[in-house]
Design a protein around this motif. Structure first.
Motif, PDB file in Angstrom:
ATOM      1  N   SER A 184       5.800   9.822  -4.222  1.00 33.79           N
ATOM      2  CA  SER A 184       5.979   8.354  -5.007  1.00 33.79           C
ATOM      3  C   SER A 184       5.771   7.231  -4.071  1.00 33.79           C
ATOM      4  CB  SER A 184       7.505   8.414  -5.847  1.00 33.79           C
ATOM      5  OG  SER A 184       7.543   6.844  -6.144  1.00 33.79           O
ATOM      6  N   ASN A 185       4.975   6.317  -4.350  1.00 28.48           N
ATOM      7  CA  ASN A 185       4.901   5.211  -3.512  1.00 28.48           C
ATOM      8  C   ASN A 185       5.919   4.235  -3.773  1.00 28.48           C
ATOM      9  OD1 ASN A 185       2.362   5.970  -2.381  1.00 28.48           O
ATOM     10  ND2 ASN A 185       1.137   4.760  -3.962  1.00 28.48           N
ATOM     11  N   THR A 186       6.423   4.385  -4.795  1.00 31.13           N
ATOM     12  CA  THR A 186       7.730   3.463  -5.305  1.00 31.13           C
ATOM     13  C   THR A 186       8.981   3.953  -4.300  1.00 31.13           C
ATOM     14  OG1 THR A 186       7.183   3.140  -7.617  1.00 31.13           O
ATOM     15  CG2 THR A 186       9.345   2.856  -6.933  1.00 31.13           C
TER      16      THR A 186
ATOM     17  N   PRO B 101      -0.033  -1.992  -5.679  1.00 26.88           N
ATOM     18  CA  PRO B 101      -1.606  -1.960  -6.071  1.00 26.88           C
ATOM     19  C   PRO B 101      -1.904  -0.514  -6.924  1.00 26.88           C
ATOM     20  CG  PRO B 101      -1.238  -2.715  -3.912  1.00 26.88           C
ATOM     21  CD  PRO B 101       0.150  -2.227  -4.268  1.00 26.88           C
ATOM     22  N   ASP B 102      -0.956   0.630  -6.242  1.00 31.88           N
ATOM     23  CA  ASP B 102      -1.140   1.987  -7.041  1.00 31.88           C
ATOM     24  C   ASP B 102      -0.069   2.946  -6.889  1.00 31.88           C
ATOM     25  OD1 ASP B 102      -1.796   2.472  -4.270  1.00 31.88           O
ATOM     26  OD2 ASP B 102      -2.556   4.322  -5.050  1.00 31.88           O
ATOM     27  N   GLU B 103      -0.072   3.762  -8.003  1.00 30.71           N
ATOM     28  CA  GLU B 103       1.063   4.719  -7.737  1.00 30.71           C
ATOM     29  C   GLU B 103       0.472   5.944  -8.449  1.00 30.71           C
ATOM     30  OE1 GLU B 103       3.428   6.000  -6.820  1.00 30.71           O
ATOM     31  OE2 GLU B 103       5.175   4.841  -7.192  1.00 30.71           O
ATOM     32  N   ARG B 104       1.108   7.000  -7.882  1.00 28.71           N
ATOM     33  CA  ARG B 104       0.694   8.280  -8.578  1.00 28.71           C
ATOM     34  C   ARG B 104       1.644   8.517  -9.736  1.00 28.71           C
ATOM     35  NH1 ARG B 104       1.407   9.974  -2.870  1.00 28.71           N
ATOM     36  NH2 ARG B 104      -0.150   8.887  -1.402  1.00 28.71           N
ATOM     37  N   TRP B 105       1.225   9.556 -10.404  1.00 28.60           N
ATOM     38  CA  TRP B 105       1.736   9.847 -11.775  1.00 28.60           C
ATOM     39  C   TRP B 105       2.922  10.979 -11.493  1.00 28.60           C
ATOM     40  CZ3 TRP B 105       3.074   7.264 -15.784  1.00 28.60           C
ATOM     41  CH2 TRP B 105       3.382   7.782 -16.736  1.00 28.60           C
TER      42      TRP B 105
ATOM     43  N   LEU C 245      -3.630  -2.774   1.882  1.00 34.18           N
ATOM     44  CA  LEU C 245      -4.314  -1.592   1.216  1.00 34.18           C
ATOM     45  C   LEU C 245      -4.444  -0.696   2.453  1.00 34.18           C
ATOM     46  CD1 LEU C 245      -7.015  -3.416  -1.092  1.00 34.18           C
ATOM     47  CD2 LEU C 245      -4.779  -2.082  -1.773  1.00 34.18           C
ATOM     48  N   GLY C 246      -4.478   0.746   2.043  1.00 33.11           N
ATOM     49  CA  GLY C 246      -4.777   1.375   2.953  1.00 33.11           C
ATOM     50  C   GLY C 246      -6.312   1.817   2.568  1.00 33.11           C
ATOM     51  N   VAL C 247      -6.738   3.079   3.441  1.00 29.88           N
ATOM     52  CA  VAL C 247      -8.197   3.169   2.910  1.00 29.88           C
ATOM     53  C   VAL C 247      -8.367   4.722   3.316  1.00 29.88           C
ATOM     54  CG1 VAL C 247     -10.829   3.179   3.809  1.00 29.88           C
ATOM     55  CG2 VAL C 247      -9.329   1.361   4.234  1.00 29.88           C
ATOM     56  N   GLY C 248      -8.719   5.635   2.373  1.00 25.75           N
ATOM     57  CA  GLY C 248      -8.665   6.993   2.371  1.00 25.75           C
ATOM     58  C   GLY C 248      -9.852   7.445   3.145  1.00 25.75           C
TER      59      GLY C 248
ATOM     60  N   GLY D  76      -9.078  10.197  12.118  1.00 21.52           N
ATOM     61  CA  GLY D  76      -9.776  10.865  10.719  1.00 21.52           C
ATOM     62  C   GLY D  76     -10.232   9.638   9.899  1.00 21.52           C
ATOM     63  N   LYS D  77     -10.036   8.232  10.269  1.00 22.47           N
ATOM     64  CA  LYS D  77     -10.591   7.119   9.369  1.00 22.47           C
ATOM     65  C   LYS D  77     -11.832   6.535  10.326  1.00 22.47           C
ATOM     66  CE  LYS D  77      -7.314   7.630   6.311  1.00 22.47           C
ATOM     67  NZ  LYS D  77      -6.176   6.804   5.951  1.00 22.47           N
ATOM     68  N   ALA D  78     -12.139   7.395  11.289  1.00 21.58           N
ATOM     69  CA  ALA D  78     -13.234   6.467  12.050  1.00 21.58           C
ATOM     70  C   ALA D  78     -14.663   6.689  11.563  1.00 21.58           C
ATOM     71  CB  ALA D  78     -13.130   7.233  13.532  1.00 21.58           C
TER      72      ALA D  78
ATOM     73  N   GLY E  20     -12.860   6.848   1.510  1.00 20.12           N
ATOM     74  CA  GLY E  20     -13.468   5.318   1.134  1.00 20.12           C
ATOM     75  C   GLY E  20     -12.462   4.922   0.146  1.00 20.12           C
ATOM     76  N   HIS E  21     -11.800   5.528  -0.545  1.00 24.13           N
ATOM     77  CA  HIS E  21     -11.031   4.874  -1.666  1.00 24.13           C
ATOM     78  C   HIS E  21     -10.028   3.874  -1.246  1.00 24.13           C
ATOM     79  CE1 HIS E  21      -7.869   8.032  -0.859  1.00 24.13           C
ATOM     80  NE2 HIS E  21      -7.132   7.024  -1.409  1.00 24.13           N
ATOM     81  N   THR E  22      -9.709   3.097  -2.000  1.00 22.12           N
ATOM     82  CA  THR E  22      -8.560   2.256  -1.740  1.00 22.12           C
ATOM     83  C   THR E  22      -7.545   1.972  -3.039  1.00 22.12           C
ATOM     84  OG1 THR E  22      -7.732   0.191  -0.810  1.00 22.12           O
ATOM     85  CG2 THR E  22      -9.363   0.251  -2.411  1.00 22.12           C
ATOM     86  N   ALA E  23      -6.420   1.816  -2.878  1.00 17.69           N
ATOM     87  CA  ALA E  23      -5.324   1.863  -3.846  1.00 17.69           C
ATOM     88  C   ALA E  23      -5.469   3.131  -4.413  1.00 17.69           C
ATOM     89  CB  ALA E  23      -5.542   0.842  -4.901  1.00 17.69           C
ATOM     90  N   SER E  24      -5.767   3.236  -5.788  1.00 11.06           N
ATOM     91  CA  SER E  24      -6.532   4.476  -6.375  1.00 11.06           C
ATOM     92  C   SER E  24      -7.748   4.251  -7.035  1.00 11.06           C
ATOM     93  CB  SER E  24      -5.250   5.049  -7.472  1.00 11.06           C
ATOM     94  OG  SER E  24      -3.836   5.582  -6.689  1.00 11.06           O
TER      95      SER E  24
ATOM     96  N   TRP F  29      -3.624  12.104 -12.618  1.00 14.54           N
ATOM     97  CA  TRP F  29      -3.514  10.778 -13.034  1.00 14.54           C
ATOM     98  C   TRP F  29      -2.912   9.695 -12.018  1.00 14.54           C
ATOM     99  CZ3 TRP F  29      -6.081   8.721 -17.029  1.00 14.54           C
ATOM    100  CH2 TRP F  29      -6.300   9.561 -18.223  1.00 14.54           C
ATOM    101  N   ARG F  30      -3.679   8.739 -11.786  1.00 18.01           N
ATOM    102  CA  ARG F  30      -2.829   7.647 -10.798  1.00 18.01           C
ATOM    103  C   ARG F  30      -2.782   6.361 -11.692  1.00 18.01           C
ATOM    104  NH1 ARG F  30      -3.658   7.725  -5.115  1.00 18.01           N
ATOM    105  NH2 ARG F  30      -3.195   9.817  -4.464  1.00 18.01           N
ATOM    106  N   LEU F  31      -2.038   5.250 -11.177  1.00 17.47           N
ATOM    107  CA  LEU F  31      -1.980   4.069 -11.852  1.00 17.47           C
ATOM    108  C   LEU F  31      -2.439   3.280 -10.912  1.00 17.47           C
ATOM    109  CD1 LEU F  31       1.555   3.878 -13.515  1.00 17.47           C
ATOM    110  CD2 LEU F  31      -0.546   4.877 -14.711  1.00 17.47           C
TER     111      LEU F  31
ATOM    112  N   ALA G  68       0.942  -1.116   0.063  1.00 15.82           N
ATOM    113  CA  ALA G  68       0.102   0.112   0.060  1.00 15.82           C
ATOM    114  C   ALA G  68       1.103   1.321  -0.170  1.00 15.82           C
ATOM    115  CB  ALA G  68      -1.012   0.023   1.395  1.00 15.82           C
ATOM    116  N   GLY G  69       0.357   2.354  -0.767  1.00 17.13           N
ATOM    117  CA  GLY G  69       1.042   3.592  -0.557  1.00 17.13           C
ATOM    118  C   GLY G  69       0.466   4.368   0.436  1.00 17.13           C
ATOM    119  N   GLY G  70       0.670   5.791   0.504  1.00 13.80           N
ATOM    120  CA  GLY G  70       0.323   6.725   1.614  1.00 13.80           C
ATOM    121  C   GLY G  70       1.186   6.598   2.755  1.00 13.80           C
ATOM    122  N   SER G  71       0.787   7.137   3.818  1.00 12.75           N
ATOM    123  CA  SER G  71       1.547   7.419   5.051  1.00 12.75           C
ATOM    124  C   SER G  71       1.383   6.240   6.036  1.00 12.75           C
ATOM    125  CB  SER G  71       1.198   8.580   5.591  1.00 12.75           C
ATOM    126  OG  SER G  71      -0.046   8.810   6.005  1.00 12.75           O
ATOM    127  N   THR G  72       0.060   5.595   6.148  1.00 10.73           N
ATOM    128  CA  THR G  72      -0.161   4.554   7.367  1.00 10.73           C
ATOM    129  C   THR G  72       0.922   3.317   7.389  1.00 10.73           C
ATOM    130  OG1 THR G  72      -2.343   5.512   7.312  1.00 10.73           O
ATOM    131  CG2 THR G  72      -1.884   3.403   8.579  1.00 10.73           C
ATOM    132  N   PRO G  73       1.393   3.026   5.966  1.00 13.91           N
ATOM    133  CA  PRO G  73       1.820   1.719   6.151  1.00 13.91           C
ATOM    134  C   PRO G  73       3.512   2.024   6.469  1.00 13.91           C
ATOM    135  CG  PRO G  73       0.975   2.022   4.063  1.00 13.91           C
ATOM    136  CD  PRO G  73       0.804   3.380   4.790  1.00 13.91           C
TER     137      PRO G  73
END
Ligand code: 6PG
Length: 222
Positions: A73-75, A61-65, A124-127, A183-185, A130-134, A160-162, A34-39
């Motif tokens: 970058s999640n990479t 599972p997803d990447e920012r463009w 996976l994370g959760v925005g 913030g996710k509750a 409610g999104h996940t991946a992108s 764009w996202r992948l 998963a990307g983002g900050s939580t992981p």
């Protein structure tokens, strides 16, 4: 679906490491990061664990463009916080080209051998939306009915996202959703109690084995 609640975000990172170690006991295996900050905290814990890293292929599972050196970058995050600290290999999309569509197609082809039997474990994370991946609500990728890796224009981000599609993620042996903080509750209550069909719930509903790892703040409304 299993829901595990950790008292603190620190404990959540430990618990996530334990879960992933157990799920990655049998190798060769693939691990969707998963990307983002939580992981980040969980990756640092996982990097300390004695796994058969030489036989674990990590992917995104997803990447920012954005370029691979970009802070967003999640990479870059996956390499810095986990892959470079272990013997794992990382299959990452090339985001240096002109076309998100060409990049996604090339990455899908690169993933094919490793994911041919379906992903082993996907984190996976959760925005908060409610999104996940992108896979964001109302975006085209959410409606793609076959396992694939695709470009996805996200209006709310004006970017764009992948992303892996819902069927690709659902094909995993194990999906672990990781969420922390107050913030996710609200969105977790909508997903897990009210059954609102947010993208994260859509992925979870059709999956084989789903674990939700939450800290107490994120689980406060459950
Ligand atoms: C991304 C992610 C995305 C992320 C959620 C949660 O590229 O941003 O893959 O799905 O997991 O947005 O992000 P946080 O962990 O930063 O809250």
């Amino acid at each position: 679906m299993r829901i595990e609640v950790a008292a603190t975000e620190e404990q959540l990172a430990e618990d996530c490491g334990d879960e992933l170690v157990a799920m990655l006991e049998t190798t060769p295996a693939t691990l969707g990061l998963a990307g983002g900050s939580t992981p980040v905290a969980a990756y640092r814990k996982l990097a300390e664990r004695d796994l058969d890293w030489a036989h674990i292929v990590c992917w995104l599972p997803d990447e920012r463009w954005v370029p691979p050196a970009d802070e967003a970058s999640n990479t870059r995050m996956a390499r810095t916080e986990l892959v470079d600290l272990t013997g794992a290999s990382l299959l990452a999309p090339d985001t240096t080209g002109e076309s998100p569509a060409d990049s996604a197609a090339a990455y899908q082809a690169a993933l094919e051998p490793a994911l041919a039997v379906g992903p082993s474990v996907v984190l996976l994370g959760v925005g908060a939306d409610g999104h996940t991946a992108s896979l964001f609500a109302g975006t085209a990728a959410l409606d793609i009915a076959e396992p694939a890796y695709v470009p996805n224009w996200v209006d709310v981000l004006d970017a764009w996202r992948l992303t892996a599609t819902v069927p690709l993620l659902r094909g995993a042996d194990h999906i672990v959703f990781l969420a922390a903080g107050s913030g996710k509750a609200a969105v977790l209550r909508e997903i897990l109690v009210d059954e609102v069909p947010h993208p994260a719930r859509v992925v979870a509903e059709g999956a084989r084995d789903v674990t939700w790892l939450l800290d107490a703040e994120a689980a406060a409304l459950l």
